[in-house]
Design a protein around this motif. Structure first.
Motif, short mmCIF file in Angstrom:
data_model
loop_
_atom_site.label_atom_id
_atom_site.label_comp_id
_atom_site.label_asym_id
_atom_site.label_seq_id
_atom_site.Cartn_x
_atom_site.Cartn_y
_atom_site.Cartn_z
N ILE A 34 -28.35 84.36 73.20
CA ILE A 34 -26.97 84.05 72.84
C ILE A 34 -26.08 84.70 73.88
O ILE A 34 -26.19 85.91 74.13
CB ILE A 34 -26.60 84.63 71.45
N TYR A 35 -25.25 83.93 74.52
CA TYR A 35 -24.33 84.51 75.50
C TYR A 35 -23.31 85.37 74.75
O TYR A 35 -22.59 84.88 73.90
CB TYR A 35 -23.64 83.41 76.30
N ASP A 36 -23.28 86.64 75.05
CA ASP A 36 -22.45 87.60 74.33
C ASP A 36 -21.02 87.64 74.85
O ASP A 36 -20.51 88.71 75.16
CB ASP A 36 -23.07 89.01 74.41
N ARG A 37 -20.40 86.49 74.92
CA ARG A 37 -18.99 86.45 75.29
C ARG A 37 -18.19 86.91 74.08
O ARG A 37 -18.58 86.69 72.93
CB ARG A 37 -18.61 85.03 75.68
N LYS A 38 -17.05 87.55 74.33
CA LYS A 38 -16.20 88.03 73.23
C LYS A 38 -15.93 86.93 72.21
O LYS A 38 -15.97 87.15 71.00
CB LYS A 38 -14.86 88.52 73.77
N LYS A 39 -15.64 85.74 72.70
CA LYS A 39 -15.30 84.61 71.85
C LYS A 39 -16.46 84.27 70.90
O LYS A 39 -16.25 83.98 69.73
CB LYS A 39 -15.02 83.41 72.76
N ASN A 40 -17.70 84.33 71.41
CA ASN A 40 -18.87 84.02 70.59
C ASN A 40 -19.11 85.11 69.54
O ASN A 40 -19.48 84.81 68.40
CB ASN A 40 -20.11 83.86 71.46
N LEU A 41 -18.93 86.36 69.93
CA LEU A 41 -19.13 87.46 68.99
C LEU A 41 -18.05 87.48 67.91
O LEU A 41 -18.34 87.66 66.73
CB LEU A 41 -19.15 88.80 69.74
N LYS A 42 -16.82 87.23 68.31
CA LYS A 42 -15.70 87.22 67.37
C LYS A 42 -15.85 86.07 66.36
O LYS A 42 -15.43 86.19 65.21
CB LYS A 42 -14.38 87.10 68.14
#
Length: 123
Positions: A34-42
């Motif tokens: 899973i690409y841990d971009r802020k947007k994905n985590l949020k």
């Protein structure tokens, strides 16, 4: 002056289902990044879902959820990504996934509330 838009090459339902079948099979065998971009985590917090629920959502995608693709992946040269959308708890959610190059983990590049309306060719 009239602007001409290139027609999109939309894969048929069978091609989309084949991609999703292979994506799930490779995920089962090699796992998923899973690409841990802020947007994905949020998104997990905003949608009030767990990582396990996100994985179930990915496992249940169908051709009806197809948005666009395949597109060449600029990060994993030689791979392609496909774009989907689904509604989670009343929120339209944008999903971008790749089955990578074959003998490796698949990737979820994007999983977050849609920033613009998604047009579904098969809904």
């Amino acid at each position: 002056m009239e602007v001409q838009v290139e027609p999109r090459n939309i894969p048929c339902v069978e091609e989309i289902e084949s991609f999703l079948y292979n994506f799930r099979a490779l995920k089962e065998k090699f796992g998923m990044v899973i690409y841990d971009r802020k947007k994905n985590l949020k998104a997990l917090l905003d949608l009030e879902i767990t990582a396990i629920e996100r994985e179930k959502i990915l496992d249940n995608l169908t051709a009806r959820d197809y948005y666009k693709g395949p597109q060449k992946d600029g990060v994993n040269i030689g791979a392609e990504y496909w774009e989907f959308g689904t509604t989670i708890k009343g929120t339209e959610t944008y999903i971008k996934i790749s089955k990578g190059l074959g003998n490796q983990a698949v990737a979820c590049l994007s999983f977050h509330p849609a920033e613009r309306r998604i047009k579904y060719p098969f809904k």
